[in-house]
Motif scaffolding. Structure first.
Motif, PDB file in Angstrom:
ATOM      1  N   ARG A 159     -63.831   2.833 -23.728  1.00 26.86           N
ATOM      2  CA  ARG A 159     -63.649   2.976 -25.379  1.00 26.86           C
ATOM      3  C   ARG A 159     -62.938   1.839 -25.599  1.00 26.86           C
ATOM      4  O   ARG A 159     -63.441   0.441 -26.048  1.00 26.86           O
ATOM      5  CB  ARG A 159     -63.968   4.148 -25.919  1.00 26.86           C
ATOM      6  N   HIS A 179     -70.523   2.954 -28.266  1.00 28.00           N
ATOM      7  CA  HIS A 179     -69.706   4.360 -28.169  1.00 28.00           C
ATOM      8  C   HIS A 179     -69.768   6.015 -28.234  1.00 28.00           C
ATOM      9  O   HIS A 179     -69.007   5.977 -27.567  1.00 28.00           O
ATOM     10  CB  HIS A 179     -69.066   4.391 -29.789  1.00 28.00           C
ATOM     11  N   GLN A 226     -67.755   6.899 -24.449  1.00 28.69           N
ATOM     12  CA  GLN A 226     -67.649   8.301 -25.080  1.00 28.69           C
ATOM     13  C   GLN A 226     -67.649   8.897 -23.435  1.00 28.69           C
ATOM     14  O   GLN A 226     -66.752  10.270 -22.687  1.00 28.69           O
ATOM     15  CB  GLN A 226     -67.857   8.727 -26.172  1.00 28.69           C
TER      16      GLN A 226
END
Length: 393
Positions: A66, A297, A301
């Motif tokens: 991230r 994202h 993740q």
């Protein structure tokens, strides 16, 4: 060797944000010279951007995915070519961490070493006592003119006659560089061709790719790090989607910066900002940028979470990261297309950033790993119960 405290995500993103004005200033020079200006390379180095995927024991940050995505996306707000090159350096530095520890010692002994690399095995490796001999070439070798090392793929014919892909670590000084990077987009990346001719590579710098693609490596000291628990392709895909996201954000900023006082020629609109069409274009582009961010994202993740937990990856999860990669690039291009279309005839001048952003994001969408259609099909095959048609998962 030294271990330092890694900066927090927000600190690295702030450092990248601080570089945006400089990157914007140097972007045109990078295009004209077809490689990053040295001032840009020095600024990325001094800001610690190139340490994100370097092991702690060499002064690196071992940043999570991230952090890498958000930092590189900020770099792309200033210059897509700088972000793309920094992405390649990040992936290749991470790849070095998969080699035996003595190879890492050799490569990372150079302070702020820059490592570029090519995943496509377009050279041949012949086994010889103590190593292999390389012959072949690698095109699209981004950032190699500013790099000291390359991690490049090749095909090795084993003793049983079966070909297998390998990754080799090569000093850039051992390669011949062909200045052939004359392109429409990402011109500042200097993604030239490099050639190996009867080049000996010692065995410790030859890494079988199949175990790497499955998440296994030869480093003892990195064995306990979550950073090196992820397979190669999810790691590479999670990284390389960031420039597209940043370019989409840059397009919105560039469009809004030029908007005040502009009119729509041959219409009654003396102020483009008053036109309902403009409102719809900006809003739709914003939605697409948000969608691109979601997929970037989500991929990051998954890489971070599974690495931290030491979990095995399913085939569907690997394909989903490829799906996210394709979605980021597709949505980013759609957003840029909308804003570029709304930018008017004066935007074609080379001094106006939107035209470069358009060409850069188009080039990213044509990359074989990022190509949206390819990634959509791959994911669809797997969820429909078919075997994948690639080992690059």
């Amino acid at each position: 060797m030294k271990t330092i405290e890694a900066p927090k995500r927000e600190d690295l993103v702030r450092r990248a944000s601080d570089l945006v004005p400089l990157l914007q200033k140097n972007a045109l020079a990078g295009e004209e010279n077809r490689r990053l200006p040295q001032e840009t390379v020095d600024a990325l180095t001094e800001a610690g951007i190139l340490k994100m995927r370097v092991p702690h024991r060499y002064g690196g940050y071992e940043s999570d995915m991230r952090t890498v995505v958000d930092t590189l996306a900020e770099i792309a707000r200033g210059d897509g070519s700088a972000a793309w090159t920094a992405s390649v350096w990040a992936i290749s530095s991470w790849m070095v961490g998969l080699f035996p520890d003595e190879v890492q010692d050799e490569i990372f002994s150079t302070p702020d070493v820059r490592v570029s690399g090519i995943l496509s095995p377009s050279a041949m490796a012949a086994p010889v006592p103590g190593g292999v001999v390389l012959n072949g070439k690698w095109s699209f070798n981004s950032g190699v003119q500013h790099s000291q090392w390359n991690t490049n793929a090749a095909i090795l014919i084993g003793e049983n006659g079966e070909p297998q892909p390998v990754m080799v670590a090569i000093p850039v000084s051992d390669l011949t560089i062909v200045d052939d990077w004359h392109t429409a987009g990402l011109r500042g990346t200097g993604s030239v061709t490099t050639i190996a001719e009867d080049l000996f590579v010692p065995q410790e710098r030859v890494l079988p790719m199949v175990p790497v693609l499955q998440g296994r490596h030869r480093s003892v000291l990195n064995a306990g790090s979550p950073l090196y628990s992820a397979p190669f392709m999810p790691t590479a895909c999670g990284t390389i989607c960031a420039p597209a996201l940043g370019l989409a954000r840059a397009a919105k900023e560039a469009f809004l910066e030029r908007l005040p006082g502009r009119k729509i020629t041959y219409t009654a609109y003396e102020n483009q900002a008053e036109a309902p069409l403009t409102h719809l274009q900006v809003a739709e582009a914003t939605v697409k940028i948000d969608e691109a961010e979601f997929h970037a994202h989500r991929a990051a993740q998954m890489v971070d979470a599974k690495g931290a937990a030491g979990e095995e990856w399913t085939l569907e999860e690997r394909a989903r990261v490829r799906l996210d990669l394709g979605a980021v690039t597709q949505r980013a291009k759609e957003a840029v297309d909308l804003l570029n279309t709304a930018s008017g005839g004066s935007s074609i001048y080379s001094s106006v950033p939107i035209q470069r952003i358009e060409r850069d994001v188009q080039t990213i969408n044509l990359h074989a790993i990022l190509h949206p259609n390819t990634n959509l099909e791959l994911y669809g095959r797997i969820v429909c119960g078919q075997e994948p048609n690639t080992v690059y998962l």
